[in-house]
Motif scaffolding. Structure first.
Motif, PDB file in Angstrom:
ATOM      1  N   PHE A 105       0.954  -1.189   0.110  1.00 19.85           N
ATOM      2  CA  PHE A 105      -0.084   0.125   0.058  1.00 19.85           C
ATOM      3  C   PHE A 105       0.790   1.234   0.058  1.00 19.85           C
ATOM      4  N   PHE A 106       1.977   1.222   0.909  1.00 15.16           N
ATOM      5  CA  PHE A 106       3.018   2.620   0.834  1.00 15.16           C
ATOM      6  C   PHE A 106       3.537   2.642  -0.559  1.00 15.16           C
ATOM      7  N   GLY A 107       3.882   1.641  -1.086  1.00 14.81           N
ATOM      8  CA  GLY A 107       4.809   1.631  -2.232  1.00 14.81           C
ATOM      9  C   GLY A 107       3.648   2.147  -3.436  1.00 14.81           C
ATOM     10  N   SER A 108       2.531   1.533  -3.479  1.00 14.85           N
ATOM     11  CA  SER A 108       1.757   1.982  -4.371  1.00 14.85           C
ATOM     12  C   SER A 108       1.119   3.462  -4.151  1.00 14.85           C
ATOM     13  N   GLY A 109       1.001   3.859  -2.631  1.00 16.60           N
ATOM     14  CA  GLY A 109       0.521   5.318  -2.606  1.00 16.60           C
ATOM     15  C   GLY A 109       1.558   6.340  -3.004  1.00 16.60           C
ATOM     16  N   MET A 110       2.943   5.919  -2.717  1.00 15.67           N
ATOM     17  CA  MET A 110       4.002   6.742  -3.415  1.00 15.67           C
ATOM     18  C   MET A 110       4.163   6.778  -4.840  1.00 15.67           C
ATOM     19  N   LEU A 111       3.834   5.774  -5.452  1.00 15.72           N
ATOM     20  CA  LEU A 111       3.662   5.600  -7.029  1.00 15.72           C
ATOM     21  C   LEU A 111       2.437   6.432  -7.516  1.00 15.72           C
ATOM     22  N   VAL A 112       1.463   6.235  -6.786  1.00 17.84           N
ATOM     23  CA  VAL A 112       0.288   7.210  -7.181  1.00 17.84           C
ATOM     24  C   VAL A 112       0.525   8.793  -7.073  1.00 17.84           C
ATOM     25  N   ALA A 113       1.056   9.077  -5.999  1.00 16.43           N
ATOM     26  CA  ALA A 113       1.623  10.497  -5.681  1.00 16.43           C
ATOM     27  C   ALA A 113       2.617  11.090  -6.855  1.00 16.43           C
ATOM     28  N   ALA A 114       3.594  10.173  -7.042  1.00 17.87           N
ATOM     29  CA  ALA A 114       4.614  10.450  -8.096  1.00 17.87           C
ATOM     30  C   ALA A 114       3.746  10.369  -9.539  1.00 17.87           C
ATOM     31  N   LEU A 115       3.058   9.529  -9.871  1.00 15.30           N
ATOM     32  CA  LEU A 115       2.514   9.828 -11.016  1.00 15.30           C
ATOM     33  C   LEU A 115       1.533  10.972 -11.179  1.00 15.30           C
ATOM     34  N   GLY A 116       1.011  11.380 -10.060  1.00 11.58           N
ATOM     35  CA  GLY A 116      -0.006  12.440 -10.185  1.00 11.58           C
ATOM     36  C   GLY A 116       0.777  13.977 -10.285  1.00 11.58           C
ATOM     37  N   ILE A 117       1.880  13.884  -9.576  1.00 18.75           N
ATOM     38  CA  ILE A 117       3.089  14.879  -9.822  1.00 18.75           C
ATOM     39  C   ILE A 117       3.496  14.947 -11.232  1.00 18.75           C
ATOM     40  N   GLY A 118       3.887  13.814 -11.675  1.00 17.99           N
ATOM     41  CA  GLY A 118       4.125  13.851 -13.185  1.00 17.99           C
ATOM     42  C   GLY A 118       3.160  14.428 -14.030  1.00 17.99           C
ATOM     43  N   HIS A 119       1.925  13.809 -13.851  1.00 15.77           N
ATOM     44  CA  HIS A 119       0.861  14.595 -14.545  1.00 15.77           C
ATOM     45  C   HIS A 119       0.766  15.948 -14.416  1.00 15.77           C
ATOM     46  N   PHE A 120       0.890  16.637 -13.242  1.00 20.71           N
ATOM     47  CA  PHE A 120       0.810  17.845 -13.175  1.00 20.71           C
ATOM     48  C   PHE A 120       1.912  18.815 -13.677  1.00 20.71           C
ATOM     49  N   TYR A 121       2.913  18.169 -13.520  1.00 23.13           N
ATOM     50  CA  TYR A 121       4.394  18.650 -14.324  1.00 23.13           C
ATOM     51  C   TYR A 121       4.188  18.720 -15.718  1.00 23.13           C
ATOM     52  N   PHE A 122       3.797  17.691 -16.384  1.00 30.18           N
ATOM     53  CA  PHE A 122       3.834  17.813 -17.818  1.00 30.18           C
ATOM     54  C   PHE A 122       2.805  18.250 -18.332  1.00 30.18           C
ATOM     55  N   MET A 123       1.476  18.409 -17.790  1.00 31.51           N
ATOM     56  CA  MET A 123       0.435  19.114 -18.038  1.00 31.51           C
ATOM     57  C   MET A 123       0.848  20.825 -17.927  1.00 31.51           C
ATOM     58  N   GLU A 124       1.465  21.363 -17.012  1.00 35.85           N
ATOM     59  CA  GLU A 124       1.622  22.573 -17.041  1.00 35.85           C
ATOM     60  C   GLU A 124       2.989  23.173 -17.533  1.00 35.85           C
ATOM     61  N   ILE A 125       3.838  22.269 -18.315  1.00 39.31           N
ATOM     62  CA  ILE A 125       5.177  22.732 -18.669  1.00 39.31           C
ATOM     63  C   ILE A 125       4.788  23.655 -20.140  1.00 39.31           C
ATOM     64  N   ASP A 126       5.510  24.646 -20.190  1.00 41.89           N
ATOM     65  CA  ASP A 126       5.441  25.282 -21.459  1.00 41.89           C
ATOM     66  C   ASP A 126       6.388  24.779 -22.535  1.00 41.89           C
ATOM     67  N   TYR A 127       6.381  25.506 -23.683  1.00 43.43           N
ATOM     68  CA  TYR A 127       7.544  25.048 -24.921  1.00 43.43           C
ATOM     69  C   TYR A 127       8.861  25.363 -24.619  1.00 43.43           C
ATOM     70  N   LYS A 128       8.913  26.206 -23.476  1.00 42.00           N
ATOM     71  CA  LYS A 128      10.566  26.708 -23.103  1.00 42.00           C
ATOM     72  C   LYS A 128      10.879  25.573 -22.111  1.00 42.00           C
ATOM     73  N   GLY A 129      10.144  24.634 -21.618  1.00 41.34           N
ATOM     74  CA  GLY A 129      10.393  23.794 -20.675  1.00 41.34           C
ATOM     75  C   GLY A 129      10.352  24.384 -19.122  1.00 41.34           C
ATOM     76  N   ARG A 130       9.607  25.376 -18.949  1.00 41.88           N
ATOM     77  CA  ARG A 130       9.336  25.918 -17.694  1.00 41.88           C
ATOM     78  C   ARG A 130       7.894  25.445 -17.237  1.00 41.88           C
ATOM     79  N   LEU A 131       7.873  25.519 -15.707  1.00 40.81           N
ATOM     80  CA  LEU A 131       6.425  25.304 -15.208  1.00 40.81           C
ATOM     81  C   LEU A 131       5.745  26.889 -15.392  1.00 40.81           C
ATOM     82  N   ALA A 132       4.465  26.594 -15.806  1.00 37.28           N
ATOM     83  CA  ALA A 132       3.703  27.754 -15.903  1.00 37.28           C
ATOM     84  C   ALA A 132       2.777  27.855 -15.026  1.00 37.28           C
ATOM     85  N   VAL A 133       2.922  27.908 -13.797  1.00 36.61           N
ATOM     86  CA  VAL A 133       2.255  27.963 -12.476  1.00 36.61           C
ATOM     87  C   VAL A 133       2.441  29.032 -11.630  1.00 36.61           C
TER      88      VAL A 133
END
Length: 161
Positions: A105-133
């Motif tokens: 459960f702990f391992g999959s919880g950390m996996l879900v958190a990492a996947l969620g952060i990855g989702h957020f990062y790649f959704m918010e990145i701009d064409y210059k590679g910067r986070l637009a948040v």
């Protein structure tokens, strides 16, 4: 959504843990539905038929790289939601007993958190590679390592359920 998910991990052994998880998934589904209706077919959520081109787009122009990043973001977010739904379906008579995740459960919880952060990062990145948040949008990147340290060195998060 991220906060409810982290609270669910922290309080999992208590009754409120499942409630936080259900609230997190409810917000995730509302977010997904709104985004799908609002952005499907745009550069934010490209058409499903264009997903096989994702890998070739990674090596093209800056605009193509951003579209490939959005596709990767959608895949990461979908995987995180699928694992989270399997947790909710867990139980004595739940579906989860037929589909065991290979992680604790702990391992999959950390996996879900990492996947969620990855989702957020790649959704918010701009064409210059910067986070637009805004600065507040950086909070998940600060909270995740802190949660990981706290969970590793304390008994807040169980090692297995």
């Amino acid at each position: 959504m991220f906060i409810f998910g982290m609270l669910a991990l922290a309080c999992w052994k208590q009754q409120t843990g499942l409630r936080f998880l259900v609230q997190a998934v409810t917000f995730l589904w509302m977010h997904s539905l709104y985004s799908l209706v609002r952005y499907y077919g745009t550069s934010h959520i490209p058409r499903l038929s264009t997903f096989p081109k994702m890998f070739s787009q990674m090596f093209k122009s800056a605009k193509s790289k951003v579209v490939a990043a959005k596709k990767a973001s959608i895949i990461l977010g979908t995987l995180a939601q699928m694992i989270t739904v399997f947790w909710i379906l867990e139980g004595k008579d739940g579906f989860y007993r037929y589909f065991k995740l290979p992680l604790s459960f702990f391992g999959s919880g950390m996996l879900v958190a990492a996947l969620g952060i990855g989702h957020f990062y790649f959704m918010e990145i701009d064409y210059k590679g910067r986070l637009a948040v805004r600065p507040f949008g950086m909070l998940p990147f600060i909270l995740f390592p802190i949660l990981l340290l706290v969970a590793t060195f304390t008994t807040i998060v169980p090692s297995s359920v």
